[in-house]
Write an enzyme that holds these catalytic residues in place. Structure first.
Site, mmCIF file in Angstrom:
data_model
loop_
_atom_site.group_PDB
_atom_site.id
_atom_site.type_symbol
_atom_site.label_atom_id
_atom_site.label_comp_id
_atom_site.label_asym_id
_atom_site.label_seq_id
_atom_site.Cartn_x
_atom_site.Cartn_y
_atom_site.Cartn_z
ATOM 1 N N GLU A 44 14.496 -3.958 -11.109
ATOM 2 C CA GLU A 44 14.621 -3.908 -9.574
ATOM 3 C C GLU A 44 14.101 -4.511 -9.022
ATOM 4 O O GLU A 44 12.613 -4.671 -8.886
ATOM 5 C CB GLU A 44 14.797 -2.376 -9.320
ATOM 6 C CG GLU A 44 15.041 -2.305 -7.907
ATOM 7 C CD GLU A 44 14.634 -0.752 -7.288
ATOM 8 O OE1 GLU A 44 15.030 -0.691 -6.065
ATOM 9 O OE2 GLU A 44 14.204 -0.098 -8.072
ATOM 10 N N ASP A 111 -2.981 1.018 -5.974
ATOM 11 C CA ASP A 111 -2.970 0.548 -4.448
ATOM 12 C C ASP A 111 -4.506 1.010 -3.859
ATOM 13 O O ASP A 111 -4.345 2.401 -3.845
ATOM 14 C CB ASP A 111 -1.864 1.057 -3.757
ATOM 15 C CG ASP A 111 -1.664 0.534 -2.484
ATOM 16 O OD1 ASP A 111 -2.454 -0.145 -2.157
ATOM 17 O OD2 ASP A 111 -0.752 1.083 -1.589
ATOM 18 N N ASP A 113 -6.123 0.808 -0.176
ATOM 19 C CA ASP A 113 -6.139 0.291 1.196
ATOM 20 C C ASP A 113 -7.521 0.629 2.039
ATOM 21 O O ASP A 113 -8.011 1.701 1.942
ATOM 22 C CB ASP A 113 -4.878 1.012 2.035
ATOM 23 C CG ASP A 113 -4.567 0.349 3.081
ATOM 24 O OD1 ASP A 113 -5.371 -0.071 3.921
ATOM 25 O OD2 ASP A 113 -3.253 0.478 3.429
#
Length: 430
Positions: A44, A111, A113
């Site tokens: 995808e 992830d 940040d």
């Protein structure tokens, strides 16, 4: 030149389609008899178009079709999802059938940040990023890279600058791609030493006798804290940050002693050294003051633990746990362009993480200027890989040398082994 025109040029002449395809196909390009020719088409892709329009469940049969779609649609963002059991664009045909529609593979991803470090950085908040706060990201890269390789035995790992204020990590070993959601969650939890804030103090999964992985991390992080974070951030020259650090000391007496030692000190590193001296003096006194050696050592460890708490509270990786837990979570693709900064999401060599400059990352504008400055002869010589004459070349070379080349070699070896096994199987006689 409008944004759409810039992106059309970027995707047609600068985006490394072949490298992306080579990675995400994992050798399943149809050229080898043991490869799965439909593998890539079950992956995808999600495009974000102008107006924040999300187009999910995109799929492509090969690099050429992917390249054409990027050029035609010029997405402002590309996200990569899992590999499904069927082509995601044809998922409706399988709903209600016995086969169903579900993810079967997905890289293990992380992830990180910088906004999650706003309470421990003085150079800026929210979307800000600079060389002063980058050591926080570099430390996270070092901890994750060491843990994933040494503790879990993964080999094919690469890190990517998010384009604005963070870092993504992709773990691409076959074993990692086939992890269940429960296993992904367990690995993410393994790295979740930092568990948020409570009354101004970080909640940390630390003990007096830590796991060897935490000990290894603390040694790296203490060096990073003392040699990079303190000098760059000057944390202890900020009154609010100084009080936050003192909150980790176990007694009012220690805090008063440190404040006394800080008088007249005008450097953050020197203030830290003074704090360490006071804590170590107290720990030594407690150890010597206890009649039983075991109790003395425990009192010493308990006092010294505040130093470890301070270092880890400021520098231990702060993961977005939800990104790692689910196989079907989307994550921004490497080499796409961040819509707010114009910066390219470039790979990072973990060996040189400290030296990475987030402010010097190539933008789509600078790359196109480099492209425009090429002579017609040079452009013709580069052909479809015009990026070789721009700063994109460095980014692609990093991607190859730190990740893709070794992955490709292993994939080829795996396909060759499958062929040997198949050839060795006895032929059934009818």
């Amino acid at each position: 030149m409008g944004v759409q025109d810039m992106m059309k040029l970027y995707y047609s002449r600068l985006f490394p389609h072949q490298e992306m395809y080579k990675w995400l196909a994992y050798g399943n390009d149809g050229k080898h008899p043991r490869s799965d020719a439909g593998y890539f088409q079950r992956r995808e892709f999600c495009f974000t178009l102008d107006g924040d329009i999300f187009v999910r469940y995109q799929s492509f049969k090969d690099a050429g079709e992917m390249a054409q779609a990027l050029k035609d649609r010029c997405p402002s963002k590309i996200d990569i999802g899992p590999v499904y059991n069927v082509d995601p664009q044809r998922r409706a045909a399988y709903q209600g059938s016995g086969q169903g529609f579900s993810p079967v593979e997905r890289e293990l991803v992380f992830d990180i940040d910088l906004t999650d470090y706003d309470d421990v950085r003085t150079c800026g908040k929210e979307g800000h990023i600079c060389g002063k706060c980058w050591p926080l990201m570099a430390a996270a890269i070092k901890i994750l890279d060491a843990g994933l390789r040494e503790d879990f035995g993964f080999h094919h790992i690469f890190f990517v600058f998010s384009g604005r204020r963070g870092v993504h990590c992709w773990v691409c070993d076959e074993r990692a791609r086939k992890l269940t959601d429960e296993q992904r969650s367990a690995i993410a939890s393994y790295f979740a030493v930092y568990k948020g804030q409570e009354r101004g103090v970080a909640r940390l999964a630390l003990s007096l006798d830590d796991h060897p992985a935490v000990k290894r991390a603390y040694e790296l992080l203490r060096d990073a804290f003392e040699q990079r974070v303190l000098p760059e951030q000057q944390l202890l020259m900020d009154e609010q940050q100084s009080q936050a650090v003192l909150a980790y000391l176990p007694t009012d007496g220690l805090r008063d002693a440190v404040r006394q030692r800080w008088r007249g000190v005008t450097d953050s590193v020197q203030k830290w050294e003074a704090l360490v001296e006071v804590v170590e003096e107290e720990a030594k006194a407690l150890e010597q003051g206890n009649r039983k050696a075991v109790e003395g050592q425990r009192a010493r460890k308990a006092t010294l633990k505040c130093l470890k708490d301070i270092v880890c509270a400021h520098t231990y990786p702060r993961l977005d746990m939800e990104v790692s837990k689910k196989m079907n979570h989307l994550l921004k693709a490497p080499f796409c362009v961040h819509p707010k900064t114009g910066k390219v999401c470039v790979p990072i060599d973990p060996e040189n993480a400290w030296e990475f400059d987030p402010e010097g990352v190539a933008t789509v504008g600078s790359l196109l200027n480099q492209l425009n400055s090429m002579t017609s002869g040079a452009a013709a010589a580069q052909g479809h890989e015009a990026w070789r004459a721009t700063d994109m070349s460095t980014a692609v070379d990093t991607f190859r040398s730190c990740f893709l080349d070794s992955l490709t070699a292993e994939v080829k070896a795996g396909l060759a082994e499958k062929a040997r096994v198949a050839a060795a199987e006895p032929t059934l006689a009818w």
